[in-house]
Design an enzyme around this catalytic site. Sequence first.
Site, PDB file in Angstrom:
ATOM      1  N   GLN A  40      41.399   5.960  62.305  1.00 28.69           N
ATOM      2  CA  GLN A  40      40.520   5.492  63.392  1.00 28.69           C
ATOM      3  C   GLN A  40      40.944   4.116  63.906  1.00 28.69           C
ATOM      4  O   GLN A  40      41.033   3.892  65.111  1.00 28.69           O
ATOM      5  CB  GLN A  40      39.058   5.435  62.906  1.00 28.69           C
ATOM      6  N   ARG A  59      49.642  11.295  57.148  1.00 26.56           N
ATOM      7  CA  ARG A  59      49.372  12.359  58.124  1.00 26.56           C
ATOM      8  C   ARG A  59      50.470  12.408  59.169  1.00 26.56           C
ATOM      9  O   ARG A  59      51.235  11.460  59.348  1.00 26.56           O
ATOM     10  CB  ARG A  59      48.074  12.045  58.889  1.00 26.56           C
ATOM     11  N   ASP A  85      53.847   7.352  51.894  1.00 26.97           N
ATOM     12  CA  ASP A  85      52.709   7.402  50.977  1.00 26.97           C
ATOM     13  C   ASP A  85      52.627   6.021  50.328  1.00 26.97           C
ATOM     14  O   ASP A  85      53.529   5.626  49.594  1.00 26.97           O
ATOM     15  CB  ASP A  85      52.957   8.492  49.924  1.00 26.97           C
ATOM     16  N   TYR A 144      33.524   2.779  46.854  1.00 29.06           N
ATOM     17  CA  TYR A 144      34.223   2.156  47.985  1.00 29.06           C
ATOM     18  C   TYR A 144      33.948   0.648  48.005  1.00 29.06           C
ATOM     19  O   TYR A 144      34.876  -0.168  48.119  1.00 29.06           O
ATOM     20  CB  TYR A 144      33.724   2.832  49.261  1.00 29.06           C
TER      21      TYR A 144
HETATM   22  P1  NAD Z   1      40.773   6.342  58.413  1.00 30.14           P
HETATM   23  O1  NAD Z   1      40.349   7.208  57.293  1.00 30.14           O
HETATM   24  O2  NAD Z   1      40.447   6.763  59.800  1.00 30.14           O
HETATM   25  O3  NAD Z   1      42.353   6.113  58.336  1.00 30.14           O
HETATM   26  C1  NAD Z   1      43.035   5.896  57.134  1.00 30.14           C
HETATM   27  C2  NAD Z   1      44.437   6.429  57.296  1.00 30.14           C
HETATM   28  O4  NAD Z   1      45.127   6.228  56.053  1.00 30.14           O
HETATM   29  C3  NAD Z   1      44.465   7.948  57.575  1.00 30.14           C
HETATM   30  O5  NAD Z   1      45.227   8.224  58.735  1.00 30.14           O
HETATM   31  C4  NAD Z   1      45.106   8.540  56.331  1.00 30.14           C
HETATM   32  O6  NAD Z   1      45.935   9.657  56.586  1.00 30.14           O
HETATM   33  C5  NAD Z   1      45.937   7.358  55.825  1.00 30.14           C
HETATM   34  N1  NAD Z   1      46.234   7.483  54.406  1.00 30.14           N
HETATM   35  C6  NAD Z   1      45.426   7.959  53.423  1.00 30.14           C
HETATM   36  N2  NAD Z   1      46.073   7.944  52.246  1.00 30.14           N
HETATM   37  C7  NAD Z   1      47.318   7.437  52.481  1.00 30.14           C
HETATM   38  C8  NAD Z   1      48.442   7.187  51.669  1.00 30.14           C
HETATM   39  N3  NAD Z   1      48.430   7.475  50.359  1.00 30.14           N
HETATM   40  N4  NAD Z   1      49.550   6.648  52.235  1.00 30.14           N
HETATM   41  C9  NAD Z   1      49.572   6.385  53.575  1.00 30.14           C
HETATM   42  N5  NAD Z   1      48.547   6.629  54.397  1.00 30.14           N
HETATM   43  C10 NAD Z   1      47.430   7.151  53.860  1.00 30.14           C
HETATM   44  O7  NAD Z   1      40.214   4.883  58.119  1.00 30.14           O
HETATM   45  P2  NAD Z   1      39.891   3.714  59.159  1.00 30.14           P
HETATM   46  O8  NAD Z   1      38.497   3.893  59.599  1.00 30.14           O
HETATM   47  O9  NAD Z   1      40.966   3.608  60.174  1.00 30.14           O
HETATM   48  O10 NAD Z   1      39.895   2.462  58.174  1.00 30.14           O
HETATM   49  C11 NAD Z   1      41.037   1.660  57.986  1.00 30.14           C
HETATM   50  C12 NAD Z   1      40.676   0.541  57.034  1.00 30.14           C
HETATM   51  O11 NAD Z   1      39.581  -0.207  57.567  1.00 30.14           O
HETATM   52  C13 NAD Z   1      40.220   1.008  55.645  1.00 30.14           C
HETATM   53  O12 NAD Z   1      40.627   0.084  54.686  1.00 30.14           O
HETATM   54  C14 NAD Z   1      38.713   0.969  55.754  1.00 30.14           C
HETATM   55  O13 NAD Z   1      38.115   0.784  54.493  1.00 30.14           O
HETATM   56  C15 NAD Z   1      38.521  -0.252  56.632  1.00 30.14           C
HETATM   57  N6  NAD Z   1      37.218  -0.229  57.308  1.00 30.14           N
HETATM   58  C16 NAD Z   1      36.947   0.700  58.262  1.00 30.14           C
HETATM   59  C17 NAD Z   1      35.702   0.721  58.886  1.00 30.14           C
HETATM   60  C18 NAD Z   1      35.359   1.720  59.950  1.00 30.14           C
HETATM   61  O14 NAD Z   1      34.200   1.759  60.380  1.00 30.14           O
HETATM   62  N7  NAD Z   1      36.319   2.520  60.428  1.00 30.14           N
HETATM   63  C19 NAD Z   1      34.746  -0.240  58.511  1.00 30.14           C
HETATM   64  C20 NAD Z   1      35.038  -1.140  57.498  1.00 30.14           C
HETATM   65  C21 NAD Z   1      36.299  -1.144  56.918  1.00 30.14           C
HETATM   66  C1  AKB Z   2      31.955   3.339  56.104  1.00 33.54           C
HETATM   67  O1  AKB Z   2      30.884   3.709  56.603  1.00 33.54           O
HETATM   68  O2  AKB Z   2      32.363   3.678  54.995  1.00 33.54           O
HETATM   69  C2  AKB Z   2      32.802   2.371  56.903  1.00 33.54           C
HETATM   70  C3  AKB Z   2      32.517   0.978  56.461  1.00 33.54           C
HETATM   71  C4  AKB Z   2      31.331   0.280  56.985  1.00 33.54           C
HETATM   72  O3  AKB Z   2      33.248   0.437  55.664  1.00 33.54           O
HETATM   73  N1  AKB Z   2      32.568   2.571  58.284  1.00 33.54           N
END
Ligand code: NAD
Ligand code: AKB
Length: 315
Positions: free
Chosen positions: A14, A38, A54, A144
């Site tokens: 995302q 992916r 990975d 988490y």
């Molecule tokens: P997401 O799940 O959309 O994307 C994560 C990506 O990592 C995926 O494309 C997945 O294929 C890839 N991935 C998983 N395992 C892997 C591996 N072993 N090697 C390489 N790639 C791998 O997550 P996101 O929402 O884009 O979040 C990204 C970061 O931001 C994360 O650390 C998440 O905790 C943090 N975060 C996100 C949000 C949110 O609302 N989206 C909020 C707070 C924190």
């Molecule tokens: C989740 O809901 O897990 C994420 C975050 C707030 O870290 N969007």
Amino acid sequence: MIRERILVIGASGQIGVELTLALRKIYGNNNVIASDLREENDLLKGTGPYVSIDVMNKEMLHVQVIRQNITQIYLLAAILSATGEKNPNLAWHLNMQGLLNVLDIAREEKIYKVYWPSSIAVFGPTSPKQNCPQQTIIEPSTVYGISKYAGEFWCNYYYQRYHVDVRSIRYPGLISYKSAPGGGTTDYAVEIYHEALEEKKYTCFLREDTYLPMMYMPDAIRATIELMEAPVANISVRTSYNVSAMSFSPKEISAAIKNYIPEFNISYEPDYRQSIADSWPQSIDDTVARNDWGWQPEYDLNKMTKDMLENLRQQ
Ligand code: NAD
Ligand code: AKB
């Protein structure tokens, strides 16, 4: 002047898609290497290099960092809160080992800067619910949240001990129209826009009065880049910065959508994600980020709703 070569790990997720595109605009398409487990996301295709990585395979990751002359790493690969509760071992393993692999390689190869996001999920039931401060009681109750809190201290440790310039933001729930969210508790606030346009109704997995801190993706991308571009002397927090933009409940986002789609209807069927949401703060105090590197959000609920619906309609 350093010619930046940036590796984004988790680029098909995302945040990864939009961050990769934004970094390519600044540093040039060929200097930003997207990577993920992916397949490449359609929005990234043809915009620059993509490698399959990975993050758990440290040797392969190390080879890529050397081969591509990487100077900065953005680590986004992780398992989020809701998926994490279904498979706690996997979430802990990926979220911790992935970070340690990157920090170790950064130390060995003298990587200039590392970015790794934390989350409001570090806060737990004993943290203040309103305007939760940068430093407070932090006792996360999800795997988490535990992994993010431990990760923050690893970042601080690598900075203090090995001088790795690693920077971090505790993102709130992120809302975007380009790439789908990946298994979080705040995902409802993305799904609701899609369902409002397609079905004119949505069944929410959280109660109507569940307030959570949220942010629109353009603000999140700008915050990330502003933090990474800030002079090193301005960075006083080496765990992770609170940032804030808006806070709303399912009832309020539904009312905002109704301004544009009057026939939209919401119903509620809370599930296991309710207790995760209930453990988090409802709003965040981001004074330190504002003072240190000038953070200011641009989007509130109504401005975001207008933009989301316009863009989703065009898709
Ligand atoms: P997401 O799940 O959309 O994307 C994560 C990506 O990592 C995926 O494309 C997945 O294929 C890839 N991935 C998983 N395992 C892997 C591996 N072993 N090697 C390489 N790639 C791998 O997550 P996101 O929402 O884009 O979040 C990204 C970061 O931001 C994360 O650390 C998440 O905790 C943090 N975060 C996100 C949000 C949110 O609302 N989206 C909020 C707070 C924190
Ligand atoms: C989740 O809901 O897990 C994420 C975050 C707030 O870290 N969007």
